[in-house]
Motif scaffolding. Structure first.
Motif, PDB file in Angstrom:
ATOM      1  N   VAL A  43       0.838  -1.207   0.000  1.00 10.45           N
ATOM      2  CA  VAL A  43       0.000   0.000   0.000  1.00 10.45           C
ATOM      3  C   VAL A  43       0.875   1.259   0.000  1.00 10.45           C
ATOM      4  O   VAL A  43       0.585   2.224  -0.704  1.00 10.45           O
ATOM      5  N   GLY A  44       1.960   1.245   0.765  1.00 11.90           N
ATOM      6  CA  GLY A  44       2.867   2.395   0.780  1.00 11.90           C
ATOM      7  C   GLY A  44       3.472   2.666  -0.588  1.00 11.90           C
ATOM      8  O   GLY A  44       3.547   3.815  -1.033  1.00 11.90           O
ATOM      9  N   ASN A  45       3.893   1.601  -1.272  1.00  9.98           N
ATOM     10  CA  ASN A  45       4.427   1.769  -2.625  1.00  9.98           C
ATOM     11  C   ASN A  45       3.364   2.249  -3.594  1.00  9.98           C
ATOM     12  O   ASN A  45       3.643   3.050  -4.493  1.00  9.98           O
ATOM     13  N   LEU A  46       2.139   1.775  -3.422  1.00 10.73           N
ATOM     14  CA  LEU A  46       1.035   2.237  -4.264  1.00 10.73           C
ATOM     15  C   LEU A  46       0.787   3.730  -4.048  1.00 10.73           C
ATOM     16  O   LEU A  46       0.604   4.482  -5.014  1.00 10.73           O
ATOM     17  N   ILE A  47       0.805   4.172  -2.791  1.00 10.87           N
ATOM     18  CA  ILE A  47       0.630   5.592  -2.483  1.00 10.87           C
ATOM     19  C   ILE A  47       1.731   6.418  -3.142  1.00 10.87           C
ATOM     20  O   ILE A  47       1.468   7.464  -3.752  1.00 10.87           O
ATOM     21  N   LEU A  48       2.979   5.949  -3.031  1.00  8.30           N
ATOM     22  CA  LEU A  48       4.094   6.677  -3.646  1.00  8.30           C
ATOM     23  C   LEU A  48       3.961   6.715  -5.163  1.00  8.30           C
ATOM     24  O   LEU A  48       4.212   7.745  -5.787  1.00  8.30           O
ATOM     25  N   GLN A  49       3.556   5.596  -5.751  1.00  3.21           N
ATOM     26  CA  GLN A  49       3.386   5.535  -7.202  1.00  3.21           C
ATOM     27  C   GLN A  49       2.290   6.487  -7.666  1.00  3.21           C
ATOM     28  O   GLN A  49       2.463   7.225  -8.641  1.00  3.21           O
ATOM     29  N   LEU A  50       1.162   6.506  -6.959  1.00  2.46           N
ATOM     30  CA  LEU A  50       0.052   7.384  -7.342  1.00  2.46           C
ATOM     31  C   LEU A  50       0.387   8.858  -7.141  1.00  2.46           C
ATOM     32  O   LEU A  50      -0.176   9.719  -7.810  1.00  2.46           O
ATOM     33  N   GLY A  52       3.253  10.119  -7.813  1.00  9.33           N
ATOM     34  CA  GLY A  52       4.242  10.503  -8.809  1.00  9.33           C
ATOM     35  C   GLY A  52       5.680  10.352  -8.352  1.00  9.33           C
ATOM     36  O   GLY A  52       6.601  10.792  -9.038  1.00  9.33           O
ATOM     37  N   TYR A  53       5.910   9.715  -7.208  1.00  5.73           N
ATOM     38  CA  TYR A  53       7.266   9.503  -6.708  1.00  5.73           C
ATOM     39  C   TYR A  53       7.976   8.516  -7.636  1.00  5.73           C
ATOM     40  O   TYR A  53       7.393   7.521  -8.050  1.00  5.73           O
ATOM     41  N   PRO A  54       9.250   8.776  -7.981  1.00  2.80           N
ATOM     42  CA  PRO A  54       9.953   7.890  -8.921  1.00  2.80           C
ATOM     43  C   PRO A  54      10.122   6.478  -8.359  1.00  2.80           C
ATOM     44  O   PRO A  54      10.400   6.302  -7.171  1.00  2.80           O
ATOM     45  N   ALA A  55       9.971   5.489  -9.228  1.00  2.00           N
ATOM     46  CA  ALA A  55      10.066   4.090  -8.814  1.00  2.00           C
ATOM     47  C   ALA A  55      11.514   3.696  -8.525  1.00  2.00           C
ATOM     48  O   ALA A  55      11.769   2.927  -7.609  1.00  2.00           O
ATOM     49  N   ASP A  56      12.440   4.213  -9.282  1.00  2.00           N
ATOM     50  CA  ASP A  56      13.852   3.878  -9.100  1.00  2.00           C
ATOM     51  C   ASP A  56      14.606   5.106  -8.628  1.00  2.00           C
ATOM     52  O   ASP A  56      14.584   6.142  -9.280  1.00  2.00           O
ATOM     53  N   THR A  57      15.272   4.957  -7.496  1.00  2.00           N
ATOM     54  CA  THR A  57      16.087   6.039  -6.965  1.00  2.00           C
ATOM     55  C   THR A  57      17.476   5.500  -6.673  1.00  2.00           C
ATOM     56  O   THR A  57      17.655   4.303  -6.441  1.00  2.00           O
ATOM     57  N   ALA A  58      18.454   6.384  -6.645  1.00  2.67           N
ATOM     58  CA  ALA A  58      19.823   5.969  -6.365  1.00  2.67           C
ATOM     59  C   ALA A  58      20.032   5.869  -4.859  1.00  2.67           C
ATOM     60  O   ALA A  58      19.503   6.661  -4.090  1.00  2.67           O
ATOM     61  N   GLY A  59      20.780   4.865  -4.441  1.00  2.00           N
ATOM     62  CA  GLY A  59      21.093   4.721  -3.024  1.00  2.00           C
ATOM     63  C   GLY A  59      19.918   4.231  -2.207  1.00  2.00           C
ATOM     64  O   GLY A  59      18.973   3.628  -2.714  1.00  2.00           O
ATOM     65  N   ILE A  60      19.987   4.503  -0.912  1.00  2.00           N
ATOM     66  CA  ILE A  60      18.909   4.087  -0.012  1.00  2.00           C
ATOM     67  C   ILE A  60      17.759   5.079  -0.149  1.00  2.00           C
ATOM     68  O   ILE A  60      17.943   6.276  -0.027  1.00  2.00           O
ATOM     69  N   ASP A  61      16.588   4.561  -0.383  1.00  2.00           N
ATOM     70  CA  ASP A  61      15.411   5.399  -0.589  1.00  2.00           C
ATOM     71  C   ASP A  61      14.713   5.623   0.750  1.00  2.00           C
ATOM     72  O   ASP A  61      13.786   4.911   1.127  1.00  2.00           O
ATOM     73  N   TRP A  62      15.180   6.628   1.495  1.00  2.00           N
ATOM     74  CA  TRP A  62      14.665   6.883   2.839  1.00  2.00           C
ATOM     75  C   TRP A  62      13.198   7.289   2.829  1.00  2.00           C
ATOM     76  O   TRP A  62      12.463   6.934   3.745  1.00  2.00           O
ATOM     77  N   VAL A  63      12.763   7.985   1.811  1.00  2.00           N
ATOM     78  CA  VAL A  63      11.355   8.385   1.727  1.00  2.00           C
ATOM     79  C   VAL A  63      10.471   7.144   1.660  1.00  2.00           C
ATOM     80  O   VAL A  63       9.463   7.036   2.361  1.00  2.00           O
ATOM     81  N   ARG A  64      10.858   6.189   0.838  1.00  2.00           N
ATOM     82  CA  ARG A  64      10.083   4.949   0.702  1.00  2.00           C
ATOM     83  C   ARG A  64      10.055   4.201   2.036  1.00  2.00           C
ATOM     84  O   ARG A  64       9.008   3.716   2.460  1.00  2.00           O
ATOM     85  N   TRP A  65      11.193   4.086   2.718  1.00  2.41           N
ATOM     86  CA  TRP A  65      11.247   3.412   4.018  1.00  2.41           C
ATOM     87  C   TRP A  65      10.311   4.072   5.016  1.00  2.41           C
ATOM     88  O   TRP A  65       9.587   3.387   5.739  1.00  2.41           O
ATOM     89  N   VAL A  66      10.320   5.385   5.070  1.00  8.92           N
ATOM     90  CA  VAL A  66       9.479   6.105   6.028  1.00  8.92           C
ATOM     91  C   VAL A  66       8.004   5.894   5.706  1.00  8.92           C
ATOM     92  O   VAL A  66       7.201   5.585   6.589  1.00  8.92           O
ATOM     93  N   VAL A  67       7.639   6.038   4.446  1.00  9.88           N
ATOM     94  CA  VAL A  67       6.220   5.918   4.057  1.00  9.88           C
ATOM     95  C   VAL A  67       5.698   4.514   4.333  1.00  9.88           C
ATOM     96  O   VAL A  67       4.639   4.353   4.951  1.00  9.88           O
ATOM     97  N   VAL A  68       6.418   3.479   3.910  1.00  9.72           N
ATOM     98  CA  VAL A  68       5.907   2.118   4.105  1.00  9.72           C
ATOM     99  C   VAL A  68       5.889   1.750   5.590  1.00  9.72           C
ATOM    100  O   VAL A  68       5.005   1.013   6.036  1.00  9.72           O
ATOM    101  N   THR A  69       6.827   2.278   6.377  1.00  7.46           N
ATOM    102  CA  THR A  69       6.816   2.016   7.817  1.00  7.46           C
ATOM    103  C   THR A  69       5.610   2.678   8.487  1.00  7.46           C
ATOM    104  O   THR A  69       4.943   2.060   9.333  1.00  7.46           O
ATOM    105  N   ILE A  70       5.310   3.903   8.110  1.00 11.64           N
ATOM    106  CA  ILE A  70       4.138   4.593   8.660  1.00 11.64           C
ATOM    107  C   ILE A  70       2.861   3.845   8.297  1.00 11.64           C
ATOM    108  O   ILE A  70       1.976   3.651   9.145  1.00 11.64           O
ATOM    109  N   VAL A  71       2.763   3.384   7.064  1.00 11.48           N
ATOM    110  CA  VAL A  71       1.575   2.628   6.648  1.00 11.48           C
ATOM    111  C   VAL A  71       1.480   1.329   7.446  1.00 11.48           C
ATOM    112  O   VAL A  71       0.395   0.952   7.904  1.00 11.48           O
ATOM    113  N   ALA A  72       2.600   0.647   7.664  1.00 13.49           N
ATOM    114  CA  ALA A  72       2.584  -0.594   8.452  1.00 13.49           C
ATOM    115  C   ALA A  72       2.179  -0.315   9.902  1.00 13.49           C
ATOM    116  O   ALA A  72       1.431  -1.097  10.496  1.00 13.49           O
TER     117      ALA A  72
END
Length: 88
Positions: A43-50, A52-72
């Motif tokens: 669900v967190g990845n779906l929210i990011l995708q909807l 407009g957040y880029p699917a591929d980022t360089a390095g550790i994607d801290w935004v993705r970690w934070v969003v999916v952790t909050i959703v969990a």
């Protein structure tokens, strides 16, 4: 196949991280923790995708970690509210 396995592993890590962050004394089984973590990742990845957040980022994607952790964390709270789990 590897995408599904990766999602399950990432979901397990996120589920346990979310459970650790909550520290509210409620017992959640390992299976529920992993399932809620996987749901948080999906669900967190779906929210990011909807959004407009880029699917591929360089390095550790801290935004993705934070969003999916909050959703969990939210999913664990909903699960505890619906299941009526008692404190440990």
């Amino acid at each position: 196949m590897f995408n599904i396995i990766g999602t399950i592993i990432f979901g397990a890590v996120i589920g346990f991280l979310a459970k650790f962050i909550r520290k509210d004394g409620h017992k959640v089984s390992v299976a529920a923790t992993v399932a809620l973590g996987v749901a948080g990742v999906v669900v967190g990845n779906l929210i990011l995708q909807l959004s407009g957040y880029p699917a591929d980022t360089a390095g550790i994607d801290w935004v993705r970690w934070v969003v999916v952790t909050i959703v969990a964390i939210i999913f664990i709270g909903i699960y505890l509210g619906m299941s009526g789990r008692k404190r440990a």
